[in-house]
Design a protein around this motif. Structure first.
Motif, short mmCIF file in Angstrom:
data_model
loop_
_atom_site.label_atom_id
_atom_site.label_comp_id
_atom_site.label_asym_id
_atom_site.label_seq_id
_atom_site.Cartn_x
_atom_site.Cartn_y
_atom_site.Cartn_z
N LEU A 164 0.81 -1.21 0.00
CA LEU A 164 0.00 0.00 0.00
C LEU A 164 0.85 1.27 0.00
O LEU A 164 0.35 2.36 -0.26
CB LEU A 164 -0.91 0.02 1.23
N THR A 165 2.12 1.13 0.31
CA THR A 165 2.98 2.30 0.49
C THR A 165 3.83 2.55 -0.74
O THR A 165 4.58 1.65 -1.17
CB THR A 165 3.90 2.13 1.71
N PRO A 166 3.78 3.75 -1.36
CA PRO A 166 4.66 4.09 -2.48
C PRO A 166 6.11 4.08 -2.02
O PRO A 166 6.40 4.32 -0.84
CB PRO A 166 4.21 5.50 -2.88
N PRO A 167 7.03 3.82 -2.94
CA PRO A 167 8.46 3.71 -2.56
C PRO A 167 8.99 4.95 -1.85
O PRO A 167 9.81 4.84 -0.93
CB PRO A 167 9.15 3.50 -3.91
N GLU A 168 8.53 6.14 -2.26
CA GLU A 168 9.09 7.36 -1.67
C GLU A 168 8.68 7.55 -0.23
O GLU A 168 9.19 8.45 0.45
CB GLU A 168 8.69 8.60 -2.49
N TRP A 169 7.74 6.73 0.26
CA TRP A 169 7.29 6.85 1.64
C TRP A 169 7.90 5.77 2.54
O TRP A 169 7.50 5.64 3.70
CB TRP A 169 5.76 6.76 1.72
#
Length: 682
Positions: A105-110
């Motif tokens: 659920l989490t984008p890489p930048e986060w």
């Protein structure tokens, strides 16, 4: 997990929510919606009356208040309620099959934010609130605010609650767009809380008041804008509570202390509970507009003064005219020294009275008098003599006037007026006595108005300085002393026109002023007047010219004032003329038509009832195009009507006049060969 253990974890979650609430109340950066959500969750926990710990937990977890999920530290999502699944875009089947993971659920930048969450759980057994993004099942992104707490003592199972920030982000963007519009507005737009503290402060407010938005936020506008009249704000708030809004003019101050006038519109803003929550204030700077209005009113007042002065000038001058005409006759009859001094005083008083009326007219109409080149030292000595006779004896008067003072070009009577005005002001500034000194000298000034040595490339000026040892002028009003109608004197003690008249006359003479003052020590006012270009100048103290006698010529005197007719007749007859008199234009035309071959000239008052001087001149010209006409009037402006009609006069004399002046003018007119001469101003 036992029911007791689960109950303890729920209580731990409640405590965590309470702590989050306290943080959100103190931190302006915490979104308002999240703060409200935490309060709602706490209320929900209190309302759960289930005795079984697991049932209590399940009821909270399945509530639709906020998305919930439990997850393992290895990233697996163990459970989630319907609210969370709708947010993420997944189904219960996908959850059961284990297809939901936190890292999916989490984008890489986060990822760095997720590492921070893991670290806080290890150390604090709780985390958040944090902002981040989720990737939904369809690939779209949603901004969220998350927080949570460990459910086990080991911290390997965590419960998280999630807030969808999409709507809030859209609202914030809309607010930012609105803020750009508000900041582009020229008006000062502010939002205040009910304690008058600033919540919003646009760029227009920054420009108008001088405080930046950062300086204004949280500060009391009473202390910022209403420091000169704090009670006014209480009056406005009472009106707003009664009517919901208020509109009117306000006098406020800026950060720099400058007084401004604003047109203010204030509206009461209400909360969801129907109670007053804030105040929207929109202020428009109308300072310049009000100044222009005040200037317009001053102009109207001056026009009214001009109308009033014009109304009384004719009658007042007609009262003085017989006095001045009679002095010549009385001087010849009474030759003793005491009578001579009395007659000189009488003549001087009458001439000053006439000059006063003319100057009121000139001030009101913005005109100037007749300019000649003259030596000012005689005038200044005359003023000093007059001051010594009129000012209180407790004021010592000094005089230092250069013997070689240059001549100046101007109106002697107006120069007399400005010096007298300044001296009288100086006298008023010394109610308990003091010293008044009049000084005059020649000076060279460069382009900057600085004194330079003799012979340098500079302009020549005559500097007249009037200094006193009075109370002085406070610095805050020093720039206002030359404004019309500004006065510090008590009601009825001053008009506020004295120094404004001084400034107007000095400017008309192409000069300038300089004021120096120390409160408690005194004031010095320097008047700089350009020296005359020509070295030739006449004294304003006129010598007694040889009286010009008539040779039996017949004159027609036309005036509606009986006193002037009779005194003029007796004076002219005493000096060798034969005189016919007429009370008005009609009578003058009849007399001239009957005896035109015997009348050498007509002395005509220009301002008469029934048939005025202009019409009378026209009728006389019809009888004899070459008739010699000398016009007498106390208002030079009336000559404009003659110029419009193309009338050419043999001479003009301004009322009130002395017998010597009239006799000299008549001698010139009667001995002039040409019958068509222009105006002859004395």
């Amino acid at each position: 997990m036992t029911a007791m253990k689960l109950s303890e974890e729920i209580e731990s979650l409640r405590e965590f929510l309470v702590s989050l609430q306290q943080q959100s109340d103190q931190a302006k950066a915490t979104p308002i919606l999240f703060s409200q959500l935490i309060k709602h969750l706490i209320q929900t926990l209190k309302k759960l009356e289930l005795t079984d710990g697991e049932s209590k937990f399940r009821a909270l977890f399945d509530s639709e208040v906020i998305p919930f999920m439990t997850w393992h530290r290895d990233g697996r999502i163990l459970d989630a309620n319907d609210a969370f699944l709708r947010l993420a875009g997944f189904t219960h089947d996908e959850l059961k099959r284990g297809e939901l993971r936190c890292d999916s659920l989490t984008p890489p930048e986060w990822n760095q934010r997720d590492s921070l969450i893991q670290s806080e759980i290890e150390t604090k057994k709780k985390f958040g609130p944090f902002e981040k993004e989720y990737v939904r099942r369809d690939g779209s992104r949603v901004p969220v605010l998350i927080g949570g707490s460990a459910l086990t003592s080991e911290g390997d199972v965590v419960i998280s609650f999630v807030l969808d920030l999409s709507e809030q982000k859209r609202t914030q963007q809309k607010l930012r767009e609105q803020a750009v519009l508000l900041n582009s507005a020229h008006d000062a737009i502010m939002v205040l809380d009910m304690q008058d503290r600033v919540l919003f402060w646009n760029s227009g407010a920054e420009r108008l008041y001088g405080w930046s938005a950062e300086e204004a936020y949280g500060n009391d506008c009473r202390a910022m804008q209403f420091k000169n009249d704090p009670a006014k704000l209480d009056e406005i708030k009472l009106a707003m509570i009664e009517q919901g809004k208020w509109t009117g003019e306000l006098r406020q101050v800026t950060k720099q202390g400058r007084e401004i006038i604003v047109q203010s519109s204030r509206t009461l803003m209400y909360g969801e509970d129907g109670q007053p929550q804030s105040i929207l204030s929109i202020n428009t700077d109308i300072t310049e507009q009000k100044n222009l209005e005040a200037q317009f009113l001053r102009t109207q007042r001056m026009e009214s003064i001009g109308t009033l002065a014009g109304g009384i000038a004719h009658d007042f001058i007609n009262i003085l005219s017989p006095i001045l005409l009679s002095i010549r006759v009385l001087r010849d009859r009474f030759t003793d020294e005491e009578s001579r001094r009395s007659l000189e005083l009488l003549q001087e008083s009458a001439e000053r009275g006439a000059a006063l009326v003319r100057h009121i007219l000139q001030f009101a109409k913005g005109t100037v008098g007749e300019f000649i080149s003259f030596q000012p030292q005689h005038l200044l000595k005359e003023i000093v003599k007059m001051l010594k006779e009129t000012l209180p004896k407790k004021i010592e008067i000094g005089c230092r006037i250069a013997r070689d003072l240059w001549a100046i070009t101007g109106d002697p009577t107006q120069i007399h007026q400005i010096v007298m005005n300044i001296c009288l002001n100086a006298s008023d500034a010394m109610p308990f006595g003091g010293k008044l000194v009049i000084k005059a000298e020649n000076v060279y000034l460069n382009e900057k108005g600085e004194r330079v040595e003799v012979g340098a490339a500079a302009d020549r000026y005559v500097a007249i300085s009037i200094s006193d040892t009075g109370v002085g002028i406070p610095e805050q009003i020093r720039d206002k002393i030359f404004e019309p109608f500004f006065t510090t004197k008590p009601q009825g003690k001053g008009t506020g026109l004295g120094l404004s008249t001084v400034l107007r006359i000095v400017k008309a003479h192409k000069g300038f002023l300089d004021v120096q003052s120390d409160v408690g020590k005194g004031t010095r006012l320097d008047v700089y007047l350009p020296a005359a270009a020509s070295s030739e100048a006449r004294s304003i103290i006129e010598s007694r010219n040889k009286i010009k006698f008539g040779k039996g010529e017949s004159l027609l005197v036309v005036d509606d004032e009986a006193a002037i007719r009779e005194v003029t007749r007796s004076t002219l007859e005493l000096y060798g003329y034969r005189v016919l008199t007429a009370r008005n234009g009609n009578e003058a035309v009849r007399l001239y038509a009957a005896k035109k071959n015997k009348i050498a000239a007509v002395l005509l008052d220009l301002m008469m009832p029934h048939m005025d001087g202009v019409v009378t001149i026209h009728r006389l010209r019809e009888i004899n195009p070459h008739v010699k006409i000398v016009v007498s009037t106390g208002m030079k402006a009336a000559l404009d009507s003659l110029q419009v009609n193309g009338e050419r006069l043999s001479g003009f004399i301004e009322k009130p006049y002395r017998a010597e002046e009239l006799l000299q003018l008549l001698s010139k007119v009667l001995n002039r060969r040409s019958k068509r001469q222009g105006l002859n101003f004395r």
